[in-house]
Design a protein around this motif. Structure first.
Motif, PDB file in Angstrom:
ATOM      1  N   MET A  13      -8.280  -8.708  -3.698  1.00 18.55           N
ATOM      2  CA  MET A  13      -7.500  -7.977  -2.690  1.00 18.55           C
ATOM      3  C   MET A  13      -6.381  -8.856  -2.151  1.00 18.55           C
ATOM      4  O   MET A  13      -5.267  -8.371  -1.869  1.00 18.55           O
ATOM      5  CB  MET A  13      -8.437  -7.536  -1.557  1.00 18.55           C
ATOM      6  CG  MET A  13      -7.786  -6.701  -0.469  1.00 18.55           C
ATOM      7  SD  MET A  13      -9.029  -6.068   0.689  1.00 18.55           S
ATOM      8  CE  MET A  13      -9.748  -7.606   1.272  1.00 18.55           C
ATOM      9  N   ASN A  14      -6.649 -10.144  -1.990  1.00 19.41           N
ATOM     10  CA  ASN A  14      -5.656 -11.063  -1.439  1.00 19.41           C
ATOM     11  C   ASN A  14      -4.689 -11.616  -2.469  1.00 19.41           C
ATOM     12  O   ASN A  14      -3.814 -12.411  -2.143  1.00 19.41           O
ATOM     13  CB  ASN A  14      -6.362 -12.227  -0.739  1.00 19.41           C
ATOM     14  CG  ASN A  14      -7.181 -11.774   0.450  1.00 19.41           C
ATOM     15  OD1 ASN A  14      -6.877 -10.761   1.059  1.00 19.41           O
ATOM     16  ND2 ASN A  14      -8.228 -12.540   0.771  1.00 19.41           N
ATOM     17  N   ALA A  15      -4.891 -11.222  -3.726  1.00 20.60           N
ATOM     18  CA  ALA A  15      -4.066 -11.783  -4.806  1.00 20.60           C
ATOM     19  C   ALA A  15      -2.850 -10.927  -5.111  1.00 20.60           C
ATOM     20  O   ALA A  15      -2.302 -10.997  -6.217  1.00 20.60           O
ATOM     21  CB  ALA A  15      -4.912 -11.957  -6.058  1.00 20.60           C
ATOM     22  N   GLY A  16      -2.461 -10.066  -4.163  1.00 20.08           N
ATOM     23  CA  GLY A  16      -1.233  -9.298  -4.365  1.00 20.08           C
ATOM     24  C   GLY A  16      -1.467  -7.901  -4.879  1.00 20.08           C
ATOM     25  O   GLY A  16      -0.602  -7.347  -5.576  1.00 20.08           O
ATOM     26  N   ALA A  17      -2.604  -7.273  -4.585  1.00 28.68           N
ATOM     27  CA  ALA A  17      -2.848  -5.904  -5.007  1.00 28.68           C
ATOM     28  C   ALA A  17      -1.900  -4.958  -4.268  1.00 28.68           C
ATOM     29  O   ALA A  17      -1.509  -5.213  -3.122  1.00 28.68           O
ATOM     30  CB  ALA A  17      -4.314  -5.529  -4.732  1.00 28.68           C
ATOM     31  N   ASP A  18      -1.518  -3.845  -4.925  1.00 34.14           N
ATOM     32  CA  ASP A  18      -0.649  -2.884  -4.247  1.00 34.14           C
ATOM     33  C   ASP A  18      -1.443  -2.177  -3.148  1.00 34.14           C
ATOM     34  O   ASP A  18      -2.666  -2.336  -3.030  1.00 34.14           O
ATOM     35  CB  ASP A  18      -0.056  -1.881  -5.234  1.00 34.14           C
ATOM     36  CG  ASP A  18      -1.128  -1.107  -6.003  1.00 34.14           C
ATOM     37  OD1 ASP A  18      -2.153  -0.727  -5.397  1.00 34.14           O
ATOM     38  OD2 ASP A  18      -0.957  -0.897  -7.222  1.00 34.14           O
ATOM     39  N   ALA A  19      -0.746  -1.405  -2.337  1.00 29.25           N
ATOM     40  CA  ALA A  19      -1.347  -0.815  -1.139  1.00 29.25           C
ATOM     41  C   ALA A  19      -2.552   0.062  -1.473  1.00 29.25           C
ATOM     42  O   ALA A  19      -3.604  -0.016  -0.823  1.00 29.25           O
ATOM     43  CB  ALA A  19      -0.294  -0.007  -0.377  1.00 29.25           C
ATOM     44  N   GLU A  20      -2.425   0.911  -2.505  1.00 33.59           N
ATOM     45  CA  GLU A  20      -3.510   1.822  -2.842  1.00 33.59           C
ATOM     46  C   GLU A  20      -4.733   1.052  -3.338  1.00 33.59           C
ATOM     47  O   GLU A  20      -5.872   1.327  -2.935  1.00 33.59           O
ATOM     48  CB  GLU A  20      -3.039   2.808  -3.904  1.00 33.59           C
ATOM     49  CG  GLU A  20      -4.109   3.847  -4.276  1.00 33.59           C
ATOM     50  CD  GLU A  20      -3.586   4.849  -5.290  1.00 33.59           C
ATOM     51  OE1 GLU A  20      -4.371   5.705  -5.713  1.00 33.59           O
ATOM     52  OE2 GLU A  20      -2.397   4.757  -5.662  1.00 33.59           O
ATOM     53  N   GLU A  21      -4.478   0.077  -4.224  1.00 35.84           N
ATOM     54  CA  GLU A  21      -5.583  -0.722  -4.755  1.00 35.84           C
ATOM     55  C   GLU A  21      -6.227  -1.557  -3.649  1.00 35.84           C
ATOM     56  O   GLU A  21      -7.460  -1.684  -3.580  1.00 35.84           O
ATOM     57  CB  GLU A  21      -5.080  -1.648  -5.866  1.00 35.84           C
ATOM     58  CG  GLU A  21      -6.183  -2.454  -6.533  1.00 35.84           C
ATOM     59  CD  GLU A  21      -5.641  -3.373  -7.619  1.00 35.84           C
ATOM     60  OE1 GLU A  21      -6.464  -3.963  -8.339  1.00 35.84           O
ATOM     61  OE2 GLU A  21      -4.391  -3.516  -7.729  1.00 35.84           O
ATOM     62  N   ALA A  22      -5.415  -2.112  -2.751  1.00 37.11           N
ATOM     63  CA  ALA A  22      -5.941  -2.919  -1.659  1.00 37.11           C
ATOM     64  C   ALA A  22      -6.831  -2.088  -0.754  1.00 37.11           C
ATOM     65  O   ALA A  22      -7.865  -2.554  -0.265  1.00 37.11           O
ATOM     66  CB  ALA A  22      -4.791  -3.531  -0.856  1.00 37.11           C
ATOM     67  N   GLU A  23      -6.448  -0.824  -0.540  1.00 38.19           N
ATOM     68  CA  GLU A  23      -7.268   0.043   0.310  1.00 38.19           C
ATOM     69  C   GLU A  23      -8.630   0.311  -0.316  1.00 38.19           C
ATOM     70  O   GLU A  23      -9.660   0.281   0.367  1.00 38.19           O
ATOM     71  CB  GLU A  23      -6.522   1.362   0.554  1.00 38.19           C
ATOM     72  CG  GLU A  23      -7.271   2.307   1.506  1.00 38.19           C
ATOM     73  CD  GLU A  23      -6.495   3.576   1.772  1.00 38.19           C
ATOM     74  OE1 GLU A  23      -7.055   4.478   2.426  1.00 38.19           O
ATOM     75  OE2 GLU A  23      -5.328   3.671   1.325  1.00 38.19           O
ATOM     76  N   LEU A  24      -8.621   0.561  -1.631  1.00 40.59           N
ATOM     77  CA  LEU A  24      -9.881   0.802  -2.337  1.00 40.59           C
ATOM     78  C   LEU A  24     -10.762  -0.445  -2.311  1.00 40.59           C
ATOM     79  O   LEU A  24     -11.979  -0.359  -2.104  1.00 40.59           O
ATOM     80  CB  LEU A  24      -9.598   1.225  -3.773  1.00 40.59           C
ATOM     81  CG  LEU A  24      -8.958   2.596  -3.966  1.00 40.59           C
ATOM     82  CD1 LEU A  24      -8.566   2.816  -5.424  1.00 40.59           C
ATOM     83  CD2 LEU A  24      -9.925   3.694  -3.516  1.00 40.59           C
ATOM     84  N   LEU A  25     -10.139  -1.601  -2.539  1.00 37.27           N
ATOM     85  CA  LEU A  25     -10.892  -2.845  -2.535  1.00 37.27           C
ATOM     86  C   LEU A  25     -11.466  -3.132  -1.155  1.00 37.27           C
ATOM     87  O   LEU A  25     -12.614  -3.582  -1.028  1.00 37.27           O
ATOM     88  CB  LEU A  25      -9.992  -4.010  -2.982  1.00 37.27           C
ATOM     89  CG  LEU A  25      -9.603  -4.029  -4.469  1.00 37.27           C
ATOM     90  CD1 LEU A  25      -8.540  -5.095  -4.727  1.00 37.27           C
ATOM     91  CD2 LEU A  25     -10.834  -4.311  -5.342  1.00 37.27           C
ATOM     92  N   HIS A  26     -10.679  -2.850  -0.115  1.00 42.97           N
ATOM     93  CA  HIS A  26     -11.153  -3.094   1.251  1.00 42.97           C
ATOM     94  C   HIS A  26     -12.361  -2.217   1.557  1.00 42.97           C
ATOM     95  O   HIS A  26     -13.340  -2.662   2.187  1.00 42.97           O
ATOM     96  CB  HIS A  26     -10.023  -2.827   2.256  1.00 42.97           C
ATOM     97  CG  HIS A  26     -10.420  -3.098   3.669  1.00 42.97           C
ATOM     98  ND1 HIS A  26     -10.955  -2.121   4.497  1.00 42.97           N
ATOM     99  CD2 HIS A  26     -10.392  -4.248   4.418  1.00 42.97           C
ATOM    100  CE1 HIS A  26     -11.243  -2.644   5.668  1.00 42.97           C
ATOM    101  NE2 HIS A  26     -10.894  -3.939   5.661  1.00 42.97           N
ATOM    102  N   ALA A  27     -12.311  -0.965   1.121  1.00 43.55           N
ATOM    103  CA  ALA A  27     -13.432  -0.052   1.363  1.00 43.55           C
ATOM    104  C   ALA A  27     -14.680  -0.547   0.641  1.00 43.55           C
ATOM    105  O   ALA A  27     -15.799  -0.500   1.189  1.00 43.55           O
ATOM    106  CB  ALA A  27     -13.061   1.357   0.889  1.00 43.55           C
ATOM    107  N   ALA A  28     -14.500  -1.021  -0.589  1.00 49.09           N
ATOM    108  CA  ALA A  28     -15.642  -1.519  -1.357  1.00 49.09           C
ATOM    109  C   ALA A  28     -16.237  -2.751  -0.702  1.00 49.09           C
ATOM    110  O   ALA A  28     -17.464  -2.893  -0.606  1.00 49.09           O
ATOM    111  CB  ALA A  28     -15.211  -1.831  -2.789  1.00 49.09           C
TER     112      ALA A  28
END
Length: 621
Positions: free
Chosen positions: A585-600
């Protein structure tokens, strides 16, 4: 395995009680349900070697070794697995059936092979003593030139091999079959034609085992020809790494003196025995091995002296022996037989020396033998000009290279300091005592031996191992304890088969062990702990050290320990997954991917937190 069926392996295991087998070698004492003794593998005063009669497993808490009855024999006798099975089969008087292509045969077949060897030795001896013609005459002339006349041929059963099918015809007349002669290695496959004699036109030296049974032959060519010496190939009766020429005649003197002398040739053994040195044996086309040492130590418990020829070949053999330092010398076996070495002067071999100087002079040479490690250091120091600073520096590097295989022992450190002190007595050294020990610790043991003259190279520095955090050390401990529990309590292993399959093992050896334990339990849910260890040892030689160790929870039941460890490892894997997702998530994921990763990550963190609360301390039984 190696031609031995699983049924026969199990039959031998069932007949070999671990407590009884170990008790034959060292006193054992029962404490509770287990038995304890001082470890036969290393020197200790307080027993740390535990034998579990229920699981038929052993573990030493001092040196970390462990295993089943087969691994115990493998380590104490320096056997491989098939050899250990055959050894225990002989002990239990069990006749195991084997596929001869795997290298093993039954006891009845071995008895037949010994009979062939005995009849072959008699045939060759008769040819030497009574034969007529150019060949037997040349053989007798050669032996006379070595001083082996009179009763010597009879005492050593020396012979002559005429070849040309004479032996095959003789053995056939006695009722032996061609395949039996080939198995005993006294005949060769005729490649479409009749079998043929293995040895021809050679002076023959029968080779006897310690019990006096003929098991093989050595033949020396008469006149020109190659190879000069020809030995029997390896057979189920004859293993070059174990058999020593002359041991049957030398063992009585060895027992009375406590000393064995090892040389490199048949004729040297005979010459020295005839001169009165009757505790001499020879290796058979191989360097001295740990198996040889174990065999000799049974007869000569005080010391074994390696006597090298003074010629160039002897000097090469002396250097090859230095590679043996790592196996034969360590702090943990200081109570073993002392291994020494000495080189004969004036480029002489033992037979030449005793003929020229006599038995008393030989005795003086042997008395002056040095411990092998000291012998190696002296050879290195003699190779350099110690009166020059570069010579002293190179000599120190060469000596430290000799010590590299045992660099972690007190013996090596002591010799390193003594060598440094000796070199300083010759002149200035650009290194202090503490630096010498630091340099020794940084060395890596040389890999493999070489026939070339060892040079004064400085060994490569040892690879740097990563430092482990306390959390990682705990994780590895939990992995080891979980694997050991699954092995020693197979029902617990079956109950947590999913965990064994799903854990993200932090050590490759742990992954291999988990796969092996699962495979064994899947194939046979009723497998005994000793069976699980045996199968796992095929996957990795480190299996026994891990699977026989005890747990840190002596007051809890195996079921409770299993549940605790399975959950601890699963939680550890979940926390690592959280870390991996957070890094992604901290390695530069785009907004949509970061949101999914944060939820997981959030979901996993909540789950782990709840499980941690429920994961209380291990309950007592």
């Amino acid at each position: 395995m190696a031609g031995i069926s699983d049924e026969d392996i199990q039959k031998v295991r069932d007949a070999s009680d671990l407590v009884a087998v170990i008790g034959e070698r060292t006193p054992v004492k029962q404490k509770g349900r287990d038995f304890w003794c001082c470890c036969p593998l290393h020197q200790e005063k307080t027993p740390s070697f535990k034998i579990d009669p229920a699981t038929q497993l052993w573990h030493c808490f001092g040196c970390g070794e462990g295993g089943d009855v087969f691994s115990f024999i493998m380590k104490t006798e320096d056997f491989n697995f098939p050899e250990a099975v055959r050894y225990l089969a002989d002990r239990a008087h069990i006749d195991i059936a084997e596929d001869t292509r795997g290298g093993g045969v039954s006891r009845s077949v071995k008895s037949r092979m010994k009979e062939i060897c005995a009849r072959t030795a008699e045939f060759y001896h008769t040819q030497l003593m009574r034969g007529r013609g150019e060949g037997p005459d040349a053989a007798r002339k050669y032996l006379a030139s070595r001083g082996f006349g009179g009763e010597v041929p009879k005492k050593w059963m020396l012979g002559y091999a005429p070849g040309r099918g004479a032996l095959v015809r003789h053995l056939s007349a006695l009722g032996f079959k061609p395949d039996e002669m080939i198995r005993a290695n006294v005949a060769l496959d005729g490649r479409g034609g009749p079998v043929r004699d293995r040895f021809y036109e050679r002076v023959m030296f029968p080779i006897f085992d310690a019990q006096g049974d003929c098991v093989a032959f050595g033949g020396r060519v008469i006149g020109a020809g190659e190879p000069k010496y020809l030995n029997s190939q390896e057979t189920p009766l004859f293993h070059k790494s174990q058999v020593l020429y002359g041991l049957d005649q030398a063992k009585a003197r060895m027992a009375s003196t406590g000393c064995a002398i090892v040389v490199e040739g048949y004729t040297d053994v005979i010459a020295l025995h005839e001169a009165g040195a009757t505790n001499v044996v020879a290796t058979l086309g191989t360097a001295l091995t740990m198996r040889h040492i174990r065999v000799l130590a049974k007869h000569a418990p005080k010391k074994i002296v390696y006597l090298f020829d003074g010629d160039a070949a002897g000097q090469k053999a002396a250097d090859r022996a230095l590679a043996f330092i790592g196996e034969s010398i360590s702090d943990k076996n200081r109570n073993s037989v002392e291994l020494l070495a000495v080189t004969l002067p004036n480029n002489q071999d033992p037979a030449e020396f005793v003929q020229a100087e006599g038995a008393q002079a030989l005795e003086a040479v042997v008395e002056g033998a040095l411990p092998l490690i000291e012998f190696g250091l002296e050879r290195r120091l003699d190779s350099f000009d110690l009166d020059t600073a570069p010579g002293r520096d190179r000599a120190l590097d060469a000596c430290l290279a000799v010590l590299a295989p045992i660099k972690d022992t007190l013996v090596a450190k002591d010799y390193a300091v003594r060598t440094w002190s000796r070199l300083r007595a010759h002149g200035r050294l650009g290194i202090e005592e503490a630096d010498v020990l630091e340099r020794l610790a940084a060395l890596e043991a040389p890999r493999g031996g070489s026939d070339e003259e060892a040079g004064p190279e400085a060994p490569a520095p040892r690879p740097v191992r990563r430092a482990l955090s306390q959390a990682e050390r705990n994780r590895l401990r939990f992995e080891r304890e979980f694997l050991a529990l699954a092995c020693q309590h197979p029902l617990v292993g079956l109950a947590h088969a999913d965990a064994l399959a799903q854990v993200q093992w932090h050590e490759e050896v742990h992954r291999l062990l988990a796969e092996s334990v699962l495979a064994t339990l899947s194939e046979n849910p009723g497998a005994a702990p000793a069976d699980i260890v045996t199968k796992a040892t095929l996957a990795t030689p480190h299996a026994a050290r891990v699977l026989t160790a005890g747990s840190s929870y002596p007051s809890s039941t195996p079921e409770a320990i299993g549940a605790y460890l399975a959950e601890e490892l699963a939680l550890g894997d979940a926390e690592e997954a959280i870390g991996a997702l957070t890094a992604q998530m901290n390695a530069g994921a785009d907004a949509e991917e970061a949101e999914l990763l944060h939820a997981a990550v959030t979901t996993l963190q909540m789950d782990v937190a709840a499980r941690r609360v429920a994961h209380r301390a291990l309950p007592a039984s």
